[in-house]
Design a protein around this motif. Structure first.
Motif, PDB file in Angstrom:
ATOM      1  N   ALA A 259       0.829  -1.202   0.000  1.00  0.00           N
ATOM      2  CA  ALA A 259       0.000   0.000   0.000  1.00  0.00           C
ATOM      3  C   ALA A 259       0.865   1.255   0.000  1.00  0.00           C
ATOM      4  CB  ALA A 259      -0.938  -0.004   1.208  1.00  0.00           C
ATOM      5  N   VAL A 260       1.921   1.252   0.788  1.00  0.00           N
ATOM      6  CA  VAL A 260       2.845   2.393   0.797  1.00  0.00           C
ATOM      7  C   VAL A 260       3.471   2.578  -0.578  1.00  0.00           C
ATOM      8  CG1 VAL A 260       5.022   3.261   1.737  1.00  0.00           C
ATOM      9  CG2 VAL A 260       3.319   2.245   3.265  1.00  0.00           C
ATOM     10  N   ARG A 261       3.896   1.480  -1.173  1.00  0.00           N
ATOM     11  CA  ARG A 261       4.514   1.546  -2.502  1.00  0.00           C
ATOM     12  C   ARG A 261       3.523   2.065  -3.542  1.00  0.00           C
ATOM     13  NH1 ARG A 261       8.548   2.828  -5.651  1.00  0.00           N
ATOM     14  NH2 ARG A 261       8.762   1.501  -7.498  1.00  0.00           N
ATOM     15  N   ASN A 262       2.292   1.603  -3.479  1.00  0.00           N
ATOM     16  CA  ASN A 262       1.281   2.096  -4.405  1.00  0.00           C
ATOM     17  C   ASN A 262       1.098   3.603  -4.279  1.00  0.00           C
ATOM     18  OD1 ASN A 262       0.815  -0.422  -5.451  1.00  0.00           O
ATOM     19  ND2 ASN A 262      -1.341  -0.513  -4.864  1.00  0.00           N
ATOM     20  N   GLY A 263       1.110   4.105  -3.041  1.00  0.00           N
ATOM     21  CA  GLY A 263       0.979   5.537  -2.838  1.00  0.00           C
ATOM     22  C   GLY A 263       2.087   6.313  -3.528  1.00  0.00           C
ATOM     23  N   GLN A 264       3.292   5.779  -3.478  1.00  0.00           N
ATOM     24  CA  GLN A 264       4.419   6.427  -4.160  1.00  0.00           C
ATOM     25  C   GLN A 264       4.226   6.422  -5.667  1.00  0.00           C
ATOM     26  OE1 GLN A 264       7.527   3.923  -2.619  1.00  0.00           O
ATOM     27  NE2 GLN A 264       7.769   5.105  -0.729  1.00  0.00           N
ATOM     28  N   ILE A 265       3.669   5.340  -6.183  1.00  0.00           N
ATOM     29  CA  ILE A 265       3.420   5.241  -7.625  1.00  0.00           C
ATOM     30  C   ILE A 265       2.288   6.170  -8.033  1.00  0.00           C
ATOM     31  CG2 ILE A 265       2.621   3.687  -9.446  1.00  0.00           C
ATOM     32  CD1 ILE A 265       4.079   1.415  -7.912  1.00  0.00           C
ATOM     33  N   PHE A 266       1.193   6.158  -7.275  1.00  0.00           N
ATOM     34  CA  PHE A 266       0.045   7.006  -7.614  1.00  0.00           C
ATOM     35  C   PHE A 266       0.415   8.486  -7.610  1.00  0.00           C
ATOM     36  CE2 PHE A 266      -3.353   3.852  -5.831  1.00  0.00           C
ATOM     37  CZ  PHE A 266      -3.014   2.952  -6.834  1.00  0.00           C
ATOM     38  N   HIS A 267       1.353   8.884  -6.749  1.00  0.00           N
ATOM     39  CA  HIS A 267       1.706  10.290  -6.567  1.00  0.00           C
ATOM     40  C   HIS A 267       3.033  10.655  -7.212  1.00  0.00           C
ATOM     41  CE1 HIS A 267      -1.007  10.681  -2.718  1.00  0.00           C
ATOM     42  NE2 HIS A 267      -1.662  10.242  -3.774  1.00  0.00           N
ATOM     43  N   ALA A 268       3.486   9.827  -8.136  1.00  0.00           N
ATOM     44  CA  ALA A 268       4.825  10.005  -8.714  1.00  0.00           C
ATOM     45  C   ALA A 268       4.952  11.327  -9.467  1.00  0.00           C
ATOM     46  CB  ALA A 268       5.129   8.840  -9.658  1.00  0.00           C
ATOM     47  N   THR A 269       6.167  11.829  -9.474  1.00  0.00           N
ATOM     48  CA  THR A 269       6.487  13.045 -10.223  1.00  0.00           C
ATOM     49  C   THR A 269       7.655  12.771 -11.161  1.00  0.00           C
ATOM     50  OG1 THR A 269       8.022  13.805  -8.508  1.00  0.00           O
ATOM     51  CG2 THR A 269       5.729  14.522  -8.320  1.00  0.00           C
ATOM     52  N   GLY A 270       7.838  13.662 -12.136  1.00  0.00           N
ATOM     53  CA  GLY A 270       9.000  13.607 -13.018  1.00  0.00           C
ATOM     54  C   GLY A 270       9.127  12.315 -13.790  1.00  0.00           C
ATOM     55  N   PRO A 271      10.367  11.794 -13.922  1.00  0.00           N
ATOM     56  CA  PRO A 271      10.607  10.573 -14.711  1.00  0.00           C
ATOM     57  C   PRO A 271       9.837   9.359 -14.199  1.00  0.00           C
ATOM     58  CG  PRO A 271      12.669  11.726 -14.308  1.00  0.00           C
ATOM     59  CD  PRO A 271      11.636  12.416 -13.477  1.00  0.00           C
ATOM     60  N   MET A 272       9.646   9.274 -12.875  1.00  0.00           N
ATOM     61  CA  MET A 272       8.910   8.139 -12.334  1.00  0.00           C
ATOM     62  C   MET A 272       7.457   8.166 -12.807  1.00  0.00           C
ATOM     63  SD  MET A 272       8.512   6.934  -8.363  1.00  0.00           S
ATOM     64  CE  MET A 272       7.565   5.476  -7.921  1.00  0.00           C
ATOM     65  N   ARG A 273       6.871   9.357 -12.883  1.00  0.00           N
ATOM     66  CA  ARG A 273       5.497   9.467 -13.368  1.00  0.00           C
ATOM     67  C   ARG A 273       5.406   9.044 -14.832  1.00  0.00           C
ATOM     68  NH1 ARG A 273       3.141  12.929 -16.518  1.00  0.00           N
ATOM     69  NH2 ARG A 273       4.872  14.402 -16.408  1.00  0.00           N
ATOM     70  N   MET A 274       6.353   9.483 -15.652  1.00  0.00           N
ATOM     71  CA  MET A 274       6.343   9.106 -17.069  1.00  0.00           C
ATOM     72  C   MET A 274       6.528   7.603 -17.236  1.00  0.00           C
ATOM     73  SD  MET A 274       8.343  12.278 -18.936  1.00  0.00           S
ATOM     74  CE  MET A 274       9.783  12.238 -17.868  1.00  0.00           C
TER      75      MET A 274
END
Length: 406
Positions: free
Chosen positions: A366-381
Motif C-alpha cells: 500500500a505504501v509503494r502504491n501511494g508512491q506510484i500514484f503520486h509520482a512526479t518527473g521521470p517516475m510518473r512518465m
C-alpha cells in the motif's frame, strides 16, 4: 467449558471477528465506545479475497443487497483524463472465484452487525475498555459503561479498538501512531444529482503529482464515493494534539477545504474538476499509521489478539484495510474452532504466525502504491508508459486476491 471472548471495539474488525468466532462456537461480547453506530466514513472496496470469505460466512446474498459490482477499474491521468489502463473487474469471479465489490462503509458494518446479532453476539455501546489485565488463565477488561466501571473476565479477548487503540499501548507500549503526511478528503454524491457524463458504475483512479482521486459507486450504484488523497502537512497545533488528529475534519470550513483541494488538484483535467465541483460536505481525515508489522508479537500478547487497524493500520492505496480485518476474523475462527480455554495462548500464536507476514506485505504494498500514484518527473512518465504497455497485467494482484484461510 468456558468459551467466552471479550472484544474491545465494534467497528468492522470487531464485528467481523465477533461474528466469525461466534460461528466457531464461542460466546462473544463486544464493547463499543460510541453511544450509537453512525454513518461515519464513506466507501470501501472489497476484492475477491474478502468477498470469498463473506460468501463462505453465508453473507453473499446480504452483500448483493447493498454493494455495487463495478465492471472495470480505470487508471487515468489526472492532468489529461486519459485512460492509461483498465482492469476488468468482472473477470474476478472467473479468475478468483468471487466478485470485486464496492459499498458504503456503514452498509458493510450494518451487514456484519446484523449477522453478529443472528449468531448471538452481545454488543454493548457507550462502553469504553480502559484497561486489560491478564493472568495465566484469564483476561479481564475494565469497562466504563454508563458512568460505571465494571470488570469482565474471559479466557480470550481481542483488541479491535482502532488505530488509536488504548489496549495496544498497554500491551506493546510502542507509542502512538504517526501522521503519514497524507490527507484524505472524502465526499458522497447521489448519482442522480450528477450530469450524465459524470455518472459512473466503475472504479476510476486519477493519478497526479503528490495527489490522486478515486471514485466508485456505492449503495447499489445510487451514490458515487469520491476521495482525494493528497500529501500535505498539519498545523503545528494539530500535529501535536492527539484529539485534533482524530477530529480534524471538524476544524475546517468549506472554504478552507475547497482551497486545499484546488491546490492539491491544480492542473487537473476538466472532467475531474467538474466532478470535484459537484461534490460538497467534504470530510477530512489525516491518515495516521505505523510501520509494517515486524513480527507475530504485534498480533498476539498471551490471551489477547490484536486485529485490524490495532495491529496493522493500512494506507488506502491498495484498498485492503477492511479486507485485512475480515481476513483476520476468518483466520481467528479457523484457529479457535475446536479450541478449549487452555488452548487459547497456543491457538492465538498460530493465528499470529498465519497472519502477520501477509499483513506486513499488504501494508508495504500500500505504501509503494501511494508512491506510484503520486509520482512526479521521470517516475510518473515511467508509470504511465508501463500502464499503457502492460495494462491489466500491471494492475492485477494475484497473490492478494487468491488468499484462502481454510
Amino acid at each position: 467449558m468456558n468459551r467466552n471472548m471479550l472484544i474491545a471495539g465494534g467497528g468492522i474488525a470487531g464485528m467481523a471477528a465477533g461474528f466469525s468466532v461466534a460461528r466457531a462456537g464461542w460466546q462473544t461480547t463486544v464493547f463499543e465506545q460510541a453511544a450509537e453506530f453512525s454513518e461515519v466514513g464513506a466507501g470501501v472496496q472489497l476484492g475477491p479475497n474478502v468477498t470469498r470469505i463473506l460468501q463462505a460466512w453465508g453473507l453473499g446474498d446480504a452483500l448483493k443487497q447493498v454493494a455495487a459490482f463495478p465492471a472495470g477499474l480505470h487508471a487515468r491521468s489526472l492532468a489529461t483524463g486519459e485512460v492509461l489502463a483498465t482492469l476488468p473487474l468482472t473477470d474476478a469471479v472467473a479468475n478468483y472465484g468471487a466478485p470485486y465489490v464496492t459499498l458504503h462503509r456503514a452498509d458493510l458494518h450494518g451487514l456484519l452487525l446484523q449477522a453478529a446479532a443472528g449468531e448471538g453476539v452481545q454488543v454493548h455501546s457507550d462502553a469504553v475498555v480502559h484497561r486489560v489485565f491478564q493472568t495465566s488463565d484469564t483476561v479481564t477488561f475494565d469497562v466504563m459503561q454508563h458512568d460505571q466501571l465494571r470488570q469482565h473476565t474471559a479466557p480470550a479477548s481481542l483488541a479491535a479498538d482502532g488505530v488509536w487503540s488504548r489496549l495496544r499501548q498497554q500491551l506493546l507500549g510502542d507509542g502512538l501512531p504517526a501522521f503519514t503526511g497524507h490527507i484524505a478528503y472524502r465526499a458522497l454524491v447521489a448519482q442522480a444529482d450528477l450530469p450524465m457524463h459524470l455518472r459512473s458504475q466503475d472504479v476510476s483512479v486519477w493519478m497526479g503529482s503528490k495527489a490522486h482521486v478515486v471514485s466508485y459507486p456505492v449503495r447499489g450504484g445510487e451514490y458515487l464515493n469520491v476521495v482525494c488523497l493528497a500529501e500535505g502537512r498539519l498545523l503545528d497545533d494539530d500535529a501535536n494534539n492527539l484529539l485534533a488528529l482524530q477530529t480534524w475534519n471538524a476544524k475546517k470550513s468549506e472554504t478552507q477545504t475547497l482551497a486545499e483541494l484546488h491546490h492539491a488538484l491544480r492542473g487537473a483535467c476538466a472532467p475531474l474538476t467538474d466532478l470535484m465541483s459537484a461534490c460538497s460536505d467534504w470530510r477530512l481525515w489525516p491518515l495516521c499509521g505505523r510501520p509494517a508489522m515486524q513480527g507475530a508479537h504485534e498480533h498476539v500478547q498471551d490471551r489477547v489478539a490484536l486485529v485490524g487497524d490495532v495491529a496493522h493500520p493500512m494506507l488506502p492505496y491498495l484498498a485492503q484495510g477492511a479486507g485485512m480485518a475480515i481476513e483476520d476474523a476468518s483466520e481467528l475462527a479457523l484457529q479457535l474452532r475446536d479450541a478449549t480455554a487452555e488452548d487459547v495462548p497456543q491457538r492465538l500464536q498460530q493465528f499470529a504466525q498465519a497472519r502477520w507476514s501477509r499483513n506486513a506485505r499488504v501494508q508495504a504494498r500500500a505504501v509503494r502504491n501511494g508512491q506510484i500514484f503520486h509520482a512526479t518527473g521521470p517516475m510518473r512518465m515511467g508509470r504511465d508508459m508501463g500502464l499503457r504497455l502492460m495494462g491489466a497485467r500491471l494492475m492485477d494482484v494475484p497473490w492478494l486476491y487468491r488468499y484462502c484461510s481454510a
